[in-house]
Design an enzyme around this catalytic site. Structure first.
Site, mmCIF file in Angstrom:
data_model
loop_
_atom_site.group_PDB
_atom_site.id
_atom_site.type_symbol
_atom_site.label_atom_id
_atom_site.label_comp_id
_atom_site.label_asym_id
_atom_site.label_seq_id
_atom_site.Cartn_x
_atom_site.Cartn_y
_atom_site.Cartn_z
ATOM 1 N N GLY A 161 0.928 -0.983 0.002
ATOM 2 C CA GLY A 161 0.043 0.017 -0.038
ATOM 3 C C GLY A 161 0.780 1.257 0.155
ATOM 4 O O GLY A 161 1.967 1.336 -0.652
ATOM 5 N N CYS A 162 0.314 2.256 0.699
ATOM 6 C CA CYS A 162 0.941 3.248 0.523
ATOM 7 C C CYS A 162 2.236 3.369 1.505
ATOM 8 O O CYS A 162 2.485 2.721 2.664
ATOM 9 C CB CYS A 162 -0.031 4.566 1.324
ATOM 10 S SG CYS A 162 0.993 6.242 1.487
#
Length: 158
Positions: free
Chosen positions: A42-43
């Site tokens: 993810g981020c």
């Protein structure tokens, strides 16, 4: 340097891709007593924070990997993701990743992999929570066959 193997989770399935491109990240270790592995979870800002809190982790570097462009930056990743969403590009976008450099005498690779599996949901496909896009996909970029075997073994546990 060992050939890298990419483990990508897309819709809960494991796919392999050899020789992933890396951008803004080097795969050389600064010390013979350290190892490194690259995670897409993810981020990269949240992933960086979670992994850097683990004792034995020496450095966590954010970057991009696994896309078709040879060089990229944040704006280019976002622009390509917008084109992909609108259906006007078939290019493979880079994933947001972190390179985790660690001292294997202080923390095991298995511990890092457990943290990888427990701190994001690879079954969400091209997203993590509210972050949606191919650049948020789950990935493990290994540096050796031993790392690949351990990544595959821990995957079976999760």
């Amino acid at each position: 340097m060992h050939a890298m193997i990419v483990l990508l989770y897309l819709f809960s399935s494991l796919f392999f891709q050899a020789h992933a491109q890396e951008v803004k990240m080097t795969m050389t270790d600064t010390d013979q007593s350290t190892e490194s592995i690259v995670f897409g979870m993810g981020c990269f800002w949240g992933a960086e924070k979670r992994m850097s809190a683990i004792k034995g982790v020496i450095d966590v570097e954010s970057g991009y990997a696994g896309g078709d462009q040879s060089h990229t930056n944040y704006e280019q990743v976002l622009n390509l993701e917008n084109k992909i969403r609108r259906g006007i590009s078939q290019q493979r976008n880079h994933a947001e990743v972190i390179k985790v450099t660690f001292d294997p005498r202080r923390v095991t690779l298995e511990t890092l992999l457990i943290n990888f599996w427990e701190n994001h949901n690879p079954a969400q496909g091209n997203r993590q929570g509210n972050d949606i896009g191919t650049n948020y996909r789950s990935a493990i970029y290994t540096q050796s066959k031993q790392q690949t075997r351990l990544a595959e073994a821990t995957k079976k546990q999760y």
